[in-house]
Write a protein that holds these residues in place. Structure first.
Motif, PDB file in Angstrom:
ATOM      1  N   THR A 150      50.736  54.112  48.313  1.00  0.00           N
ATOM      2  CA  THR A 150      50.726  52.951  47.670  1.00  0.00           C
ATOM      3  C   THR A 150      51.571  52.438  49.572  1.00  0.00           C
ATOM      4  O   THR A 150      51.407  51.136  49.269  1.00  0.00           O
ATOM      5  N   TYR A 181      48.026  51.333  50.803  1.00  0.00           N
ATOM      6  CA  TYR A 181      47.619  50.143  50.246  1.00  0.00           C
ATOM      7  C   TYR A 181      48.698  48.822  50.593  1.00  0.00           C
ATOM      8  O   TYR A 181      47.930  48.141  50.468  1.00  0.00           O
ATOM      9  N   SER A 182      49.593  49.012  50.389  1.00  0.00           N
ATOM     10  CA  SER A 182      50.065  48.006  50.492  1.00  0.00           C
ATOM     11  C   SER A 182      49.734  47.226  52.012  1.00  0.00           C
ATOM     12  O   SER A 182      50.257  46.170  52.129  1.00  0.00           O
ATOM     13  N   SER A 238      49.911  47.713  45.043  1.00  0.00           N
ATOM     14  CA  SER A 238      49.895  49.061  45.102  1.00  0.00           C
ATOM     15  C   SER A 238      49.598  49.783  44.589  1.00  0.00           C
ATOM     16  O   SER A 238      49.421  51.113  43.910  1.00  0.00           O
ATOM     17  N   ILE A 296      43.146  46.700  42.620  1.00  0.00           N
ATOM     18  CA  ILE A 296      44.038  46.144  43.360  1.00  0.00           C
ATOM     19  C   ILE A 296      42.805  43.989  43.512  1.00  0.00           C
ATOM     20  O   ILE A 296      43.916  43.657  43.200  1.00  0.00           O
TER      21      ILE A 296
END
Length: 137
Positions: A26, A29-30, A49, A92
């Motif tokens: 997370t 991806y963030s 995310s 996403i």
């Protein structure tokens, strides 16, 4: 043998074991989503995310638990992991669209985030390999 865990304690244990992976993916991806789409706040990037990574992990868990009873081999494993990777990118992109992020060309922010994370992973592996090679010399 194999199959799904029968007790809530085993399910809790699996969830607890996957928590660090959820947090790390997370976070990666963030950062990638926020880097690629500056109009999103970091909290929005974390939400997008977290949902994508939760689905990604859920698919991997379900496949892992179903693999032995269904007699699926290595080919199915590669296909499921690739499809799961692409699914995270689609999620996403779709969630970012709800925040007003439009696709820039053919690929969306999810595909670009996947490519960025993949490239970063290759760089990390290359640096580690080079470092281990130089230490041996």
């Amino acid at each position: 043998m194999g199959g799904a865990p029968k007790s809530p304690e085993k399910l809790f244990s699996i969830g607890l074991a996957l928590l660090p992976a959820f947090i790390i993916f997370t976070l990666f991806y963030s950062v990638a989503v926020k880097f690629l789409e500056r109009q999103l706040t970091f909290v929005q990037a974390v939400y997008i995310s977290a949902v994508a990574v939760a689905v990604l992990i859920a698919v991997v868990v379900v496949f892992t638990l179903a693999k032995a009873p269904l007699g699926l081999g290595r080919d199915a494993e590669s296909f499921v992991y690739l499809a799961d990777y692409l699914l995270a990118g689609v999620i996403i992109t779709r969630l970012a669209k709800s925040y007003g992020v439009e696709k820039a060309g053919w690929v969306g922010v999810g595909a670009r985030a996947n490519a960025l994370i993949l490239a970063f992973g290759w760089i990390v592996v290359g640096v580690v390999y080079l470092g281990s090679y130089l230490v041996k010399a």
